[in-house]
Design a protein around this motif. Structure first.
Motif, mmCIF file in Angstrom:
data_model
loop_
_atom_site.group_PDB
_atom_site.id
_atom_site.type_symbol
_atom_site.label_atom_id
_atom_site.label_comp_id
_atom_site.label_asym_id
_atom_site.label_seq_id
_atom_site.Cartn_x
_atom_site.Cartn_y
_atom_site.Cartn_z
ATOM 1 N N ILE A 1 -11.792 9.552 85.988
ATOM 2 C CA ILE A 1 -11.808 8.877 85.583
ATOM 3 C C ILE A 1 -13.356 7.850 85.698
ATOM 4 O O ILE A 1 -13.884 8.965 86.912
ATOM 5 N N THR A 2 -14.332 6.995 85.297
ATOM 6 C CA THR A 2 -15.821 7.426 85.065
ATOM 7 C C THR A 2 -15.688 5.638 86.378
ATOM 8 O O THR A 2 -14.350 5.187 86.621
ATOM 9 N N LYS A 3 -16.800 5.563 86.925
ATOM 10 C CA LYS A 3 -17.522 4.218 87.736
ATOM 11 C C LYS A 3 -17.093 2.941 86.868
ATOM 12 O O LYS A 3 -16.430 1.958 87.702
ATOM 13 N N PRO A 4 -17.368 2.804 86.350
ATOM 14 C CA PRO A 4 -17.016 1.314 85.029
ATOM 15 C C PRO A 4 -15.051 0.771 84.823
ATOM 16 O O PRO A 4 -14.365 0.326 85.478
ATOM 17 N N VAL A 5 -14.547 2.239 84.818
ATOM 18 C CA VAL A 5 -13.373 2.531 84.764
ATOM 19 C C VAL A 5 -12.886 1.591 85.947
ATOM 20 O O VAL A 5 -11.745 0.967 86.308
ATOM 21 N N PHE A 6 -13.371 2.654 87.118
ATOM 22 C CA PHE A 6 -12.614 2.529 89.115
ATOM 23 C C PHE A 6 -13.305 1.114 88.950
ATOM 24 O O PHE A 6 -12.509 0.602 90.202
ATOM 25 N N SER A 7 -14.014 0.885 89.177
ATOM 26 C CA SER A 7 -14.488 -0.934 88.939
ATOM 27 C C SER A 7 -13.096 -1.983 88.160
ATOM 28 O O SER A 7 -13.130 -1.972 88.877
ATOM 29 N N VAL A 8 -13.524 -1.937 87.231
ATOM 30 C CA VAL A 8 -12.745 -2.807 86.751
ATOM 31 C C VAL A 8 -10.134 -2.267 87.125
ATOM 32 O O VAL A 8 -9.859 -3.515 87.401
ATOM 33 N N LEU A 9 -10.766 -1.410 87.793
ATOM 34 C CA LEU A 9 -9.269 -1.244 88.178
ATOM 35 C C LEU A 9 -8.744 -1.711 89.637
ATOM 36 O O LEU A 9 -8.058 -1.887 90.366
ATOM 37 N N VAL A 10 -9.877 -1.577 90.163
ATOM 38 C CA VAL A 10 -10.432 -2.625 91.608
ATOM 39 C C VAL A 10 -9.982 -4.011 91.465
ATOM 40 O O VAL A 10 -9.707 -4.548 92.010
ATOM 41 N N LEU A 11 -10.416 -4.495 89.990
ATOM 42 C CA LEU A 11 -10.534 -5.538 89.919
ATOM 43 C C LEU A 11 -8.887 -6.245 89.731
ATOM 44 O O LEU A 11 -8.124 -6.872 89.821
ATOM 45 N N VAL A 12 -7.931 -4.883 89.152
ATOM 46 C CA VAL A 12 -6.561 -5.381 88.542
ATOM 47 C C VAL A 12 -5.686 -5.708 90.090
ATOM 48 O O VAL A 12 -4.985 -5.748 90.516
ATOM 49 N N ALA A 13 -6.250 -4.520 91.129
ATOM 50 C CA ALA A 13 -5.686 -4.055 92.291
ATOM 51 C C ALA A 13 -6.251 -5.729 93.137
ATOM 52 O O ALA A 13 -5.144 -6.193 93.658
ATOM 53 N N VAL A 14 -7.103 -5.906 93.282
ATOM 54 C CA VAL A 14 -7.111 -7.773 94.033
ATOM 55 C C VAL A 14 -6.439 -8.428 93.188
ATOM 56 O O VAL A 14 -5.932 -8.940 93.984
ATOM 57 N N ILE A 15 -6.602 -8.800 91.766
ATOM 58 C CA ILE A 15 -5.303 -9.512 91.248
ATOM 59 C C ILE A 15 -4.404 -9.485 90.997
ATOM 60 O O ILE A 15 -3.306 -10.969 91.888
ATOM 61 N N THR A 16 -3.883 -8.456 91.147
ATOM 62 C CA THR A 16 -2.006 -8.852 91.366
ATOM 63 C C THR A 16 -1.187 -8.357 92.317
ATOM 64 O O THR A 16 -0.904 -9.231 92.907
ATOM 65 N N SER A 17 -2.715 -8.446 94.190
ATOM 66 C CA SER A 17 -2.127 -8.190 95.241
ATOM 67 C C SER A 17 -2.190 -9.706 95.331
ATOM 68 O O SER A 17 -1.484 -9.867 96.327
ATOM 69 N N ALA A 18 -3.011 -10.158 95.334
ATOM 70 C CA ALA A 18 -3.249 -11.513 94.966
ATOM 71 C C ALA A 18 -2.460 -12.862 94.658
ATOM 72 O O ALA A 18 -2.423 -13.947 95.425
ATOM 73 N N ALA A 19 -2.153 -12.032 93.922
ATOM 74 C CA ALA A 19 -1.037 -12.499 93.333
ATOM 75 C C ALA A 19 0.327 -12.779 93.976
ATOM 76 O O ALA A 19 1.510 -13.490 93.353
ATOM 77 N N ALA A 20 0.619 -11.627 94.291
ATOM 78 C CA ALA A 20 2.031 -10.956 95.186
ATOM 79 C C ALA A 20 2.546 -12.485 96.057
ATOM 80 O O ALA A 20 3.662 -12.757 95.934
ATOM 81 N N LEU A 21 1.950 -12.785 96.356
ATOM 82 C CA LEU A 21 2.727 -13.526 97.372
ATOM 83 C C LEU A 21 2.214 -14.981 97.269
ATOM 84 O O LEU A 21 3.893 -15.963 97.595
ATOM 85 N N PRO A 22 1.420 -15.460 96.639
ATOM 86 C CA PRO A 22 1.934 -17.017 95.607
ATOM 87 C C PRO A 22 3.392 -17.048 94.991
ATOM 88 O O PRO A 22 4.101 -17.912 94.884
ATOM 89 N N LEU A 23 3.546 -16.241 94.349
ATOM 90 C CA LEU A 23 3.848 -15.933 93.398
ATOM 91 C C LEU A 23 5.670 -15.838 94.617
ATOM 92 O O LEU A 23 7.007 -16.540 93.696
ATOM 93 N N TYR A 24 5.739 -14.482 95.068
ATOM 94 C CA TYR A 24 6.980 -15.270 96.146
ATOM 95 C C TYR A 24 7.621 -16.337 96.467
ATOM 96 O O TYR A 24 8.679 -16.625 96.989
#
Length: 446
Positions: free
Chosen positions: A388-411
């Protein structure tokens, strides 16, 4: 009289130490502050540490004071920090592998954690791969085939962060409940499948196609077999030693640390990255509960407090969210939507099939979306291997943060604390309580 060459070398070592130590201090301070803020906001500490790494990178620190950031993280220091982070990741994945529970009472097996694992893994894999296929021309490297890129994206989105999930359940005392054990077993299956998947994918990419990757795949299979069916037998006396002394003696600790380091070196030689070696070394450890507890209590704090923040910082130094193209942002949004939907809906349907009520289904759907640092390790390997490229890496980091931050509130939305207590000891919610979830509870669980 001392050799001038030795003096010069000593001076160079001192300069390197003076470069590394301030960088390490800044990393640990940022991780401590952001980790504490995350806990205050009701999120896992590791999420704050991940965000700290991003803030230390060009997205904020490098944007505000690029000169200061360059002086804090010079190239010479980054090379040393990279070595430390690699050791930390290898040991961390070793602890993850050692913590995976293959067994469980027969009464739990009939709930089939594999059903939950597959139902969360496959939809995310397929939907993520579809996004990769459709957007390959817009965001991928040209030397990466369409299918390689698609499978990598799908694999990254199929992960569940087993350590983060375990931490959430342990904080609530639900690790031994019916819901807790099922979720942990399913997450362990998901992660093991994803790492095997990535090992094959990186081997194919490094070997210039499936045919060229066959020797690498063969060595990987041989190494895994030797560890799980040979070395694991040699390591069984470690459990008896811990059972007698109720702790890991210094001699046992040497063995415990040496095994994942050697395995990481071997897998690096094979060409599939050292974290795979650490993970397999963990799987080869004794499955005795007392041994696993002693291992975790002796090593996890040091690894997670000292070494993992270095990995987050290096990931943050690679993450630059400034000036990302519209195509890359669209790819990130599509990856976020498909990854979340596949894992959430698939997990809910699987839990319902296993006769859990709707509240428990929605709660586990949220938890299984916690990708945490596991996806960061996954995409770091992809970046290093040129998938992958660095821009793709960067947006996937953002995906990791958002999905992880949503996990506990959804629970919490699905299972507020006054209902959660009924799950202790494996007691399912009564039918009268299995109703539509109420608004998010605001009580701090830490």
């Amino acid at each position: 009289m001392q050799d001038p060459t030795s003096l010069a070398a000593a001076g160079g070592d001192l300069e390197l130490a003076l470069d590394v130590l301030p960088a390490l201090a800044v990393i640990l301070l940022a991780a401590a502050v952001c980790g504490r803020l995350a806990v205050t906001l009701g999120q896992p500490r590791v999420l704050g540490e991940i965000i700290a790494g991003i803030l230390l990178g060009p997205t904020l620190f490098g944007w505000l004071t690029p000169g200061l950031q360059a002086s804090v993280f010079p190239a010479e220091a980054r090379s040393v920090l990279y070595v430390l982070s690699t050791i930390g990741l290898t040991l961390y994945m070793f602890l993850v592998g050692a913590g995976i529970d293959h067994g469980g009472p027969a009464s739990e097996r009939r709930h089939h954690p594999a059903v939950l694992a597959v139902s969360g893994f496959l939809p995310s894999l397929v939907l993520g791969a579809l996004v990769g296929l459709l957007m390959w021309e817009d965001v991928s490297r040209q030397d990466v085939s369409r299918w390689e890129f698609a499978l990598f994206v799908g694999g990254a989105l199929s992960l569940t962060a087993l350590p983060m999930l375990a931490r959430m359940l342990y904080e609530r005392g639900l690790q031994n409940s019916r819901l807790g054990r099922l979720s942990l077993l399913a997450a362990s299956i998901d992660d093991a499948a994803a790492w095997c998947f990535l090992a094959v994918l990186t081997a194919m990419h490094a070997g210039s196609g499936a045919t060229g990757a066959l020797p690498m795949i063969g060595w990987t299979v041989l190494f895994t077999g030797v560890m799980l069916f040979g070395v694991s037998r040699l390591l069984r006396p470690l459990a008896h030693h811990v059972a007698r002394r109720h702790t890991l003696s210094p001699g046992v600790m040497y063995v415990v640390v040496l095994v994942p380091i050697v395995c990481g070196y071997v897998t690096d030689l094979i060409g599939i990255y050292s974290v795979f070696g650490g993970f397999v070394a963990g799987l080869a450890m004794p499955r005795d509960a007392q041994f696993r507890q002693a291992l975790h209590s002796r090593m996890m704090d040091t690894v997670s407090t000292l070494l993992l923040p270095i990995f987050f910082a290096l990931s943050g130094l690679t993450t630059d969210l400034r000036g990302i193209s519209a195509d890359t942002l669209l790819f990130g949004a599509a990856a976020l939507l498909t990854g979340f939907t596949g894992k959430y809906v698939g997990s809910i349907l699987a839990m319902r099939k296993l006769r859990f009520n709707w509240r428990e289904c929605f709660a586990v759907g949220g938890l299984m979306n916690a990708r945490g640092m596991m996806i960061l390790i996954f995409i770091n390997i992809g970046l290093e291997q040129g998938l992958i490229t660095k821009p793709v890496f960067s947006v996937l980091v953002l995906v990791a943060v958002i999905t992880s931050a949503a996990a506990l509130p959804l629970y919490r939305l699905a299972l507020p604390e006054h209902l959660e207590a009924e799950l202790d000891g494996g007691t399912p919610l009564s039918p009268a309580l299995a109703t539509t979830p109420r608004p998010l509870a605001t009580t701090d669980t830490h």
